[in-house]
Design an enzyme around this catalytic site. Sequence first.
Site, PDB file in Angstrom:
ATOM      1  N   SER A 229     -10.052  -0.422   6.568  1.00  0.00           N
ATOM      2  CA  SER A 229      -9.379  -0.078   5.586  1.00  0.00           C
ATOM      3  C   SER A 229      -8.684  -1.522   5.121  1.00  0.00           C
ATOM      4  O   SER A 229      -8.242  -1.816   4.324  1.00  0.00           O
ATOM      5  CB  SER A 229      -7.908   1.553   5.215  1.00  0.00           C
ATOM      6  OG  SER A 229      -9.263   2.244   5.095  1.00  0.00           O
TER       7      SER A 229
ATOM      8  N   LYS B  48       0.752  -1.227  -0.198  1.00  0.00           N
ATOM      9  CA  LYS B  48       0.210   0.136   0.606  1.00  0.00           C
ATOM     10  C   LYS B  48       0.860   1.135  -0.272  1.00  0.00           C
ATOM     11  O   LYS B  48       2.024   1.214   0.878  1.00  0.00           O
ATOM     12  CB  LYS B  48      -0.980  -0.031   1.302  1.00  0.00           C
ATOM     13  CG  LYS B  48      -1.801   1.301   1.310  1.00  0.00           C
ATOM     14  CD  LYS B  48      -2.790   0.905   2.376  1.00  0.00           C
ATOM     15  CE  LYS B  48      -3.936   1.952   2.610  1.00  0.00           C
ATOM     16  NZ  LYS B  48      -4.888   2.015   3.700  1.00  0.00           N
TER      17      LYS B  48
ATOM     18  N   SER C 295      -9.295   2.300   2.513  1.00  0.00           N
ATOM     19  CA  SER C 295      -8.322   2.649   1.969  1.00  0.00           C
ATOM     20  C   SER C 295      -7.769   1.722   1.144  1.00  0.00           C
ATOM     21  O   SER C 295      -7.245   2.639   0.277  1.00  0.00           O
ATOM     22  CB  SER C 295      -7.930   3.941   2.664  1.00  0.00           C
ATOM     23  OG  SER C 295      -6.713   3.386   3.636  1.00  0.00           O
TER      24      SER C 295
HETATM   25  N1  GLN Z   1     -13.089   4.764   6.126  1.00  0.00           N
HETATM   26  C1  GLN Z   1     -12.891   5.291   7.229  1.00  0.00           C
HETATM   27  C2  GLN Z   1     -11.883   6.203   6.655  1.00  0.00           C
HETATM   28  O1  GLN Z   1     -12.843   7.478   6.339  1.00  0.00           O
HETATM   29  C3  GLN Z   1     -11.621   4.160   8.342  1.00  0.00           C
HETATM   30  C4  GLN Z   1     -10.437   4.276   6.771  1.00  0.00           C
HETATM   31  C5  GLN Z   1      -9.126   3.794   7.600  1.00  0.00           C
HETATM   32  O2  GLN Z   1      -9.346   2.705   8.433  1.00  0.00           O
HETATM   33  N2  GLN Z   1      -8.123   3.985   6.762  1.00  0.00           N
HETATM   34  O3  GLN Z   1     -11.834   6.978   8.134  1.00  0.00           O
END
Ligand code: GLN
Length: 499
Positions: free
Chosen positions: A189, A90, A165
């Site tokens: 995410s 990532k 994400s």
């Molecule tokens: N969707 C959540 C956010 O936008 C979690 C994102 C994540 O786990 N990085 O904060």
Amino acid sequence: MSDLINSSLRELSAALAAKKVSAVELATLFLDRVEKFNPALNAFITLDHEKTLAQARAADERLKVPKGTQSAGAGDPAISPLCGIPLAHKDIFCTKGWRTTCGSKILANFVSPYDANVVEKLAAAGMVTLGKLNMDEFAMGSSNETSYFGPVKNPWDVSCVPGGSSGGSAAAIAARLTPAATGTDTGGSIRQPAALCGLTGLKPTYGVVSRYGMIAFASSLDQGGPMAKSAEDCALLLSAMAGFDARDSTSLERPPEDYSRDLDQPLTGLRIGLPQEFFGAGMDADVRAAVETALAEYRKLGATTVEVRLPNSGLSVPAYYVIAPAEASSNLSRFDGVRYGHRAPEYADLAEMYSRTRAQGFGAEVKRRILIGAYVLSHGYYDAYYLQAQKIRRLIAADFVAAFKECDVIMGPTSPSVAFAFGAKSADPVQMYLSDIYTISTNLAGLPGMSLPCGFGNNDMPVGLQIIGNWFGEAKMLNVAHQYQKATDWHTRMPGGVK
Ligand code: GLN
């Protein structure tokens, strides 16, 4: 050779040890697939074939049987079973000599001078980096639509999001462009994109995996973890990724663990807690049906289910959207155009250089979080929002302590719906935020969680089953997931368009 794209990491390791394939051939096999399928998916955003092949050649050297020793090679305990296996990172993980963007314009030209701890550890095991994976900007999002580099497509249906994400990681594995990938999970995410793309992903207990070199979003919630096809693969990867690191002040000093150690334990007597709050009206009927079928399978495997309560879990999304932006507003203040990253080309003075750089470099969702974060931390609002959210966080953790007195693991859906169409939620941030309604409470409590594929729902899109473990219960969760995967074949399914 093409059957290797569906192989488990252990099978790849055995093929490498038996010299049926070399690390260079494996890397080439996957890079060729990236070339063929990535243009339609946009999962990889940086490739460097020379670097990849150099790492693969080095792995092949390590895998050579040293003269005079019969038992060496991949069977040599000194050589990790992961040696020679490709993976992709990532783009939130700093990788030395590679562009590291965090999905943002503000880092679009940033080449990292050092490796994140996770990158270092996987490289030390001999894993070969195929490239860097697309993601929501600064890991803020649930659909990969906030990336500066454009959205990632879900290989099961390219009109749908892959989740976020870590959507690039999920799409790349689902399309078999890489056998495994790293991800990070601040509110879901790793688990949510794993669910939406039919994969297995694990968020460890907070502090188990070092955050050094992992670009910070919300430091008290962020954890790196593995994403792969199966629990068995995740166990191998986690064993290599985890461990104390003095450069992360929240890294926990614990003896190293072999997370594969309990995979083969039977599930007889396992108590599965089912929080009634996870089985309410918010969940789509297709997701519910697949999760119920999975629970029936667990009962067949010898487990019993018990109802548990997580009475404060309804407050997890609001508490998270105070705490995470507060930490993000502080963490993202370092992106100011001075030392690295984008700098506005024109400005009158230093203050304008800052403001123009940040106005140009950050996307809308990131700006929204910085504004909310600065607001909830400001004088007069701190007590009303930030302090309240921290108190709720403590209540949520206490709920889990009570629940784990009744059960060994908790189960439920990972995501309330299967993958949705592009644009379906991007106009309404609150709808998007609710994608993580079942995952966020584990981050607030610091608990480990996993998602594994448990069937298909509407439009034949994958459904994820979530397992939440007790603190440091990774080996148990992996055991619970692996036994299910021995009895079912959802994790072996592959999207039709990338065969
Ligand atoms: N969707 C959540 C956010 O936008 C979690 C994102 C994540 O786990 N990085 O904060």
